[in-house]
Design an enzyme around this catalytic site. Structure first.
Site, short mmCIF file in Angstrom:
data_model
loop_
_atom_site.label_atom_id
_atom_site.label_comp_id
_atom_site.label_asym_id
_atom_site.label_seq_id
_atom_site.Cartn_x
_atom_site.Cartn_y
_atom_site.Cartn_z
N LYS A 22 0.83 -1.22 0.00
CA LYS A 22 0.00 0.00 0.00
C LYS A 22 0.85 1.26 0.00
CE LYS A 22 -2.46 2.29 3.82
NZ LYS A 22 -1.45 3.17 4.19
N ARG A 93 -4.40 10.09 3.22
CA ARG A 93 -3.18 10.72 3.69
C ARG A 93 -2.19 11.00 2.54
NH1 ARG A 93 -2.05 13.65 7.70
NH2 ARG A 93 0.18 13.91 7.86
N CYS A 117 -5.89 8.30 8.29
CA CYS A 117 -6.04 7.82 9.67
C CYS A 117 -5.53 8.87 10.64
CB CYS A 117 -5.28 6.51 9.86
SG CYS A 117 -6.03 5.12 9.03
N ARG A 122 -0.33 14.69 12.77
CA ARG A 122 0.57 14.26 11.69
C ARG A 122 0.97 15.47 10.85
NH1 ARG A 122 -1.97 8.93 9.05
NH2 ARG A 122 0.19 8.58 8.40
N PRO A 123 1.93 16.26 11.36
CA PRO A 123 2.33 17.48 10.65
C PRO A 123 3.04 17.16 9.33
CG PRO A 123 3.81 17.05 12.49
CD PRO A 123 2.73 16.02 12.57
N ILE A 124 3.07 18.16 8.42
CA ILE A 124 3.84 17.97 7.17
C ILE A 124 4.90 19.06 7.03
CG2 ILE A 124 2.05 16.68 5.93
CD1 ILE A 124 1.47 19.31 4.38
N ASP A 125 5.33 19.60 8.16
CA ASP A 125 6.31 20.70 8.12
C ASP A 125 7.61 20.29 7.41
OD1 ASP A 125 6.38 19.11 10.65
OD2 ASP A 125 8.29 20.15 10.89
N GLN A 126 8.00 19.02 7.52
CA GLN A 126 9.26 18.59 6.89
C GLN A 126 9.13 18.51 5.37
OE1 GLN A 126 12.23 18.24 8.75
NE2 GLN A 126 10.77 19.29 10.10
N ASP A 307 3.54 0.52 12.29
CA ASP A 307 2.33 -0.01 11.67
C ASP A 307 2.03 -1.45 12.09
OD1 ASP A 307 1.93 2.39 10.46
OD2 ASP A 307 2.72 1.79 8.51
N ARG A 400 -9.16 0.16 3.72
CA ARG A 400 -8.19 1.10 3.16
C ARG A 400 -6.89 0.42 2.77
NH1 ARG A 400 -7.98 6.44 6.92
NH2 ARG A 400 -9.62 7.40 5.72
N1 EPU Z 1 6.66 14.14 11.19
C1 EPU Z 1 6.84 15.47 11.45
N2 EPU Z 1 6.81 16.35 10.41
C2 EPU Z 1 6.61 15.94 9.12
C3 EPU Z 1 6.43 14.57 8.87
C4 EPU Z 1 6.47 13.69 9.94
O1 EPU Z 1 7.01 15.88 12.61
O2 EPU Z 1 6.61 16.79 8.22
C5 EPU Z 1 6.72 13.16 12.30
C6 EPU Z 1 5.40 12.44 12.51
O3 EPU Z 1 4.54 13.16 13.35
C7 EPU Z 1 5.85 11.12 13.10
C8 EPU Z 1 7.18 10.88 12.40
O4 EPU Z 1 7.62 12.14 11.92
O5 EPU Z 1 6.07 11.26 14.47
C9 EPU Z 1 7.14 9.89 11.25
O6 EPU Z 1 6.11 10.24 10.34
P1 EPU Z 1 6.19 9.89 8.78
O7 EPU Z 1 6.28 11.15 8.01
O8 EPU Z 1 7.25 8.87 8.59
O9 EPU Z 1 4.77 9.26 8.52
P2 EPU Z 1 3.90 9.38 7.20
O10 EPU Z 1 4.79 9.50 6.02
O11 EPU Z 1 2.84 10.42 7.34
C10 EPU Z 1 3.87 6.88 6.63
C11 EPU Z 1 2.83 5.81 6.42
C12 EPU Z 1 2.21 5.45 7.74
C13 EPU Z 1 3.29 4.99 8.72
C14 EPU Z 1 4.39 6.05 8.83
C15 EPU Z 1 5.58 5.61 9.66
C16 EPU Z 1 2.02 6.36 4.22
C17 EPU Z 1 0.93 6.87 3.39
N3 EPU Z 1 1.81 6.35 5.52
O12 EPU Z 1 3.20 7.99 7.18
O13 EPU Z 1 1.37 4.35 7.45
O14 EPU Z 1 2.73 4.79 9.99
O15 EPU Z 1 4.88 6.38 7.52
O16 EPU Z 1 6.15 4.46 9.12
O17 EPU Z 1 3.05 5.94 3.71
C18 EPU Z 1 -0.43 2.88 7.77
O18 EPU Z 1 -0.09 2.32 6.73
O19 EPU Z 1 -1.29 2.42 8.56
C19 EPU Z 1 0.18 4.16 8.11
C20 EPU Z 1 -0.34 4.98 9.00
#
Ligand code: EPU
Length: 421
Positions: A22, A93, A117, A122-126, A307, A400
């Site tokens: 996925k 997401r 979810c 779940r910020p996207i600042d990075q 996960d 999902r």
């Molecule tokens: N984070 C920040 N700022 C950012 C991005 C992330 O502070 O800009 C923090 C998050 O809050 C978290 C950590 O960094 O504490 C890791 O987050 P990450 O960005 O890796 O998560 P994501 O990309 O939003 C993906 C998967 C999630 C999985 C996480 C961690 C997708 C679509 N989603 O999320 O998958 O939990 O990586 O491996 O790829 C799932 O499949 O059930 C799922 C939630």
């Protein structure tokens, strides 16, 4: 509204074939927008997140052809819109990847903030820090992100991520693909789906090296060409079936996996007493008798995946002794399912980012609610292992991310039905 009804207590036996990943698919399909031509993508899982994404892409002008089950052709030659449908974008997401691909190909994007979810903030600042470093102006409103070239235009750059983020790593890789110059991402995430995205893009003519390490380098190219690519198997789907067999007992061959990707999960299940046999592209798990307690700390890859936190918690709930489960990625993730497992007889005490799980001889069936994807998967496992009937509401979360879950579990001897209300 539909629910699952599970009559638990049956061991699982037979074979199950794992679908495409996925979290790779939801990046690779939008990445096809970078290619002004035709991409054929194979091993695409038929799950609701993928269906929504394909609807978004089609609405933007991508020609989407379902060639056969699991095979999709995408032709992005005539993409016109840099403003994907916000109502669809908010349903998932991974729609945030459209920011990176549209910025890269068209130099601008206007994308609603994503949904998905909500088990944590779940910020996207990075992601946005990366786009700014590439020369983009980022204008944020309460529910939108608008991107356009800054005064110096778009250019390669060096970006060191403040946190190891899967999404930011992938989004910056995609954004940098067609931007002139070299981009270096430091402190990058190393998950298998990041390597898969890079392999897909390199197949289409991109220049990406270092994916799977913490330094990824991208040299921007003028354009990408079409091609064919097969998505890797889903590490978490495979882990979920392995955990289900560990908890419910049985002997199952889990097919179409990359055993190396599974080491972080199988090593824990072995510690808990399950027998695991690795083959080239399959894993057999045999679980007899009671599991033993263990300690798990979630970490970015190659650590134990967040996960799989909820699914291993079910195994711990049935193991002898007291287990400790520490969440290091999303601290609030326990709240999505622990109270539901407690309704089924689990004994879990949450202390900050650690859950202390006192294993029980048995769980009992109950009516429970899924609050997110993996929480729902954990409730399915608990229902399979429990005595009596478990009814799970909000199963759209499970659907999902798990292709054909009813069919796959039924083939293993589980008694599970999808009941329409
Ligand atoms: N984070 C920040 N700022 C950012 C991005 C992330 O502070 O800009 C923090 C998050 O809050 C978290 C950590 O960094 O504490 C890791 O987050 P990450 O960005 O890796 O998560 P994501 O990309 O939003 C993906 C998967 C999630 C999985 C996480 C961690 C997708 C679509 N989603 O999320 O998958 O939990 O990586 O491996 O790829 C799932 O499949 O059930 C799922 C939630």
């Amino acid at each position: 509204m539909a629910r699952y009804e599970i009559t638990g207590g049956q061991p699982l036996n037979g074979e199950v074939t794992i679908s495409g990943a996925k979290n790779a698919a939801v990046a690779i399909l939008p990445a096809a927008v970078l290619v002004a031509g035709k991409c054929r993508v194979e091993n695409v899982p038929d799950i609701s997140d993928v269906r929504i994404l394909l609807d978004i892409l089609e609405d933007m002008g991508v020609q989407v052809t379902h060639v056969e089950p699991g095979v999709v052709e995408l032709d992005s030659t005539n993409v016109t819109s840099t403003h994907p449908n916000p109502d669809l974008v908010r349903k998932m997401r991974a729609s945030y990847y459209l920011m990176g691909v549209l910025l890269s190909r068209f130099g601008e994007a206007s994308v609603a903030l994503p949904g998905g979810c909500n088990f944590a903030s779940r910020p996207i600042d990075q992601h946005l820090k990366g786009f700014r470093a590439l020369g983009a102006e980022v204008a944020e409103t309460e529910d939108y992100v608008n991107l356009f070239p800054g005064p110096d235009g778009l250019h390669g750059s060096r970006i060191s991520l403040d946190v190891v983020s899967v999404g930011a790593t992938m989004n910056i890789i995609m954004a940098a693909c067609l931007i002139p110059g070299q981009t270096v991402i430091e402190n990058a995430a190393k998950e298998p789906h990041i390597v898969d995205l890079a392999n897909f893009l390199n197949t289409m003519g991109a220049h990406i090296s270092g994916a799977g390490t913490d330094t990824v380098k991208i040299r921007g190219v003028e354009k990408l060409r079409g091609g064919t690519y097969t998505i890797i198997p889903d590490q978490i789907e495979a882990g979920t079936y392995l955990a289900a067999v560990a908890a419910a007992g049985g002997n199952v061959l889990v097919k179409n996996v990359i055993p190396k990707h599974m080491d972080c999960i199988t090593s824990k299940l072995q510690e808990m007493g399950a027998r695991v046999l690795n083959y080239d592209d399959s894993i057999r798990i045999i679980s007899e008798g009671r599991l033993r307690n263990t300690t798990v700390k979630t970490r970015p890859y190659p650590g134990f995946p967040t996960d799989m936190q909820a699914q291993i918690c079910v195994c711990m709930s049935l193991a002898s002794g007291v287990s400790r489960l520490t969440e290091n990625v999303y601290e609030t993730r326990f709240f999505g399912y622990c109270s539901e497992l407690q309704n089924m007889g689990a004994e879990i005490l949450i202390n900050g980012k650690t859950a202390i799980v006192t294993g029980q001889e048995k769980l009992r069936g109950a009516s429970v609610t899924a609050h997110d994807l993996r929480a729902g998967a954990a409730l399915v496992i608990a229902g399979l292992a429990a005595e009596g009937v478990t009814r799970i509401r909000n199963i759209h979360f499970v659907e999902r991310g798990y292709e054909n879950i009813i069919h796959k579990l039924t083939a293993l001897g589980a008694r599970i039905d999808r009941v329409e209300d």
